[in-house]
Motif scaffolding. Structure first.
Motif, PDB file in Angstrom:
ATOM      1  N   THR A 177      47.298  36.430   5.383  1.00  0.00           N
ATOM      2  CA  THR A 177      46.576  37.409   6.197  1.00  0.00           C
ATOM      3  C   THR A 177      47.040  38.819   5.865  1.00  0.00           C
ATOM      4  O   THR A 177      46.222  39.744   5.739  1.00  0.00           O
ATOM      5  N   PRO A 181      50.577  39.413  10.373  1.00  0.00           N
ATOM      6  CA  PRO A 181      49.131  39.573  10.613  1.00  0.00           C
ATOM      7  C   PRO A 181      48.765  40.921  11.223  1.00  0.00           C
ATOM      8  O   PRO A 181      47.574  41.275  11.245  1.00  0.00           O
ATOM      9  N   ALA A 204      42.755  29.350   3.250  1.00  0.00           N
ATOM     10  CA  ALA A 204      43.068  30.751   3.517  1.00  0.00           C
ATOM     11  C   ALA A 204      43.318  31.514   2.221  1.00  0.00           C
ATOM     12  O   ALA A 204      42.930  32.681   2.086  1.00  0.00           O
ATOM     13  N   GLU A 256      40.019  32.327   0.626  1.00  0.00           N
ATOM     14  CA  GLU A 256      39.357  33.434   1.309  1.00  0.00           C
ATOM     15  C   GLU A 256      40.039  34.770   1.024  1.00  0.00           C
ATOM     16  O   GLU A 256      39.394  35.824   1.105  1.00  0.00           O
ATOM     17  N   CYS A 257      41.318  34.738   0.679  1.00  0.00           N
ATOM     18  CA  CYS A 257      42.075  35.966   0.409  1.00  0.00           C
ATOM     19  C   CYS A 257      41.803  36.514  -0.996  1.00  0.00           C
ATOM     20  O   CYS A 257      41.942  37.717  -1.239  1.00  0.00           O
ATOM     21  N   GLY A 305      45.826  40.031   2.475  1.00  0.00           N
ATOM     22  CA  GLY A 305      44.432  40.465   2.521  1.00  0.00           C
ATOM     23  C   GLY A 305      44.296  41.929   2.870  1.00  0.00           C
ATOM     24  O   GLY A 305      43.264  42.546   2.577  1.00  0.00           O
ATOM     25  N   GLN A 306      45.339  42.510   3.465  1.00  0.00           N
ATOM     26  CA  GLN A 306      45.323  43.924   3.839  1.00  0.00           C
ATOM     27  C   GLN A 306      46.165  44.783   2.889  1.00  0.00           C
ATOM     28  O   GLN A 306      45.736  45.856   2.466  1.00  0.00           O
ATOM     29  N   LEU A 339      50.219  31.196   6.281  1.00  0.00           N
ATOM     30  CA  LEU A 339      48.959  31.763   6.758  1.00  0.00           C
ATOM     31  C   LEU A 339      49.134  33.231   7.147  1.00  0.00           C
ATOM     32  O   LEU A 339      48.254  34.063   6.887  1.00  0.00           O
ATOM     33  N   SER A 340      50.269  33.566   7.741  1.00  0.00           N
ATOM     34  CA  SER A 340      50.548  34.959   8.099  1.00  0.00           C
ATOM     35  C   SER A 340      50.717  35.814   6.848  1.00  0.00           C
ATOM     36  O   SER A 340      50.249  36.956   6.790  1.00  0.00           O
ATOM     37  N   ARG A 373      48.012  46.463   8.370  1.00  0.00           N
ATOM     38  CA  ARG A 373      46.712  46.967   7.961  1.00  0.00           C
ATOM     39  C   ARG A 373      46.839  47.654   6.598  1.00  0.00           C
ATOM     40  O   ARG A 373      47.946  47.850   6.095  1.00  0.00           O
TER      41      ARG A 373
END
Length: 280
Positions: free
Chosen positions: A190, A148, A222, A225-226, A193-194, A186-187, A151
């Motif tokens: 996340t 997570p 999740a 949303e990704c 998504g980056q 979930l990690s 970036r």
């Protein structure tokens, strides 16, 4: 007198020029330097695993052939059963051994998992494929914490193979959904998504539809949303490829380099000739 060091499971380790793992006084170094040393040691250790894997695979191929021939000769003893089945079952352990990590890799990964350094994410992802439960557990715990933190500027930390492993973790067949596995998923989502790319879109879409770890409602949400972020990443990737594509592949270099001419051609002699009295 030769200096001796106390061996400890938690002691930092590095790889020396003799390719042997030893304890070192890295614990007093800054964390960044320690992680760098561990990463370099892993790079030096990786070829040993590849070399061992090739030897085991070669032995499997030779052994499988000989075993198949022997079983074919003794087919009647097995009441007509396919000898290939026995050959397969006999060499499965060897194939599993070929995928296992070296002892040095296991120790290095466990040590690396203790640091909060994003540079460790790539090697830790590869450790998920090690045939060692303790090492895999350490890697999962660290990745759940570190992924997570990634970036968009950290895209270079993951290569194609590591991205494929993340996709496999999301869609692993027969995966038992546990709290730890869901948290890791979930990690991963996340992080995607980056730093996700077009290749992850299909995988995450399947998870959003309930495949793999998508059996967990929170993971499924999740993943949903990704998807927009991955769709945008895919669009930007396609746009980048379009910009890099040649505009006219059939054009010759001579045509591309030919200077433009705005008037009739003039001879070099006329341009260089000095004007006479009558040509004022």
């Amino acid at each position: 007198m030769k200096q001796q060091f106390e061996e400890s499971q938690d002691a930092p380790i590095v790889l020396h020029q003799d390719n042997e793992i030893h304890s070192e006084e890295l614990i007093e170094r800054p964390e960044a330097e320690t992680v760098e040393s561990l990463l370099e040691a892993l790079k030096l250790e990786a070829p040993k695993r590849v070399k061992r894997r090739r030897k085991i695979i070669l032995a499997c191929c030779v052994g499988f052939t000989l075993w198949f021939v022997l079983m074919a000769m003794l087919r009647e003893s097995f009441h007509g059963m396919n000898p290939a089945f026995f050959s397969y079952m006999s060499f499965v352990p060897m194939v599993v051994a070929a995928m296992a990590a070296t002892e040095g890799q296991k120790k290095l990964v466990k040590q690396l998992a203790q640091y909060d350094d994003k540079r460790a994410v790539g090697p830790l992802i590869e450790a998920l494929m090690y045939n060692d439960p303790a090492t895999v557990a350490a890697a999962k715990t660290a990745l759940t914490r570190l992924l997570p933190e990634l970036r968009a500027s950290d895209r270079h930390l993951l290569n194609t193979e590591q991205r494929a492993i993340l996709n496999t973790q999301l869609l692993m067949r027969g995966l038992k959904v546990t709290a730890g596995q869901s948290q890791l998923a979930l990690s991963i989502l996340t992080a995607l998504g980056q730093v996700g790319d077009a290749g992850a879109f299909t995988t995450v879409e399947k998870v959003a539809n309930g495949a793999g770890i998508g059996k967990d409602p929170s993971v499924r949400m999740a993943a949903t949303e990704c998807l927009p972020f991955l769709e945008e990443a895919a669009r930007l990737e396609e746009a980048s490829h379009t910009l890099l594509r040649a505009s006219a592949p059939g054009a010759s270099p001579e045509a591309l380099l030919r200077p433009a001419s705005s008037g009739p051609e003039s001879h070099a002699e006329q341009l260089l000739r000095a004007a006479g009295p009558a040509e004022e």
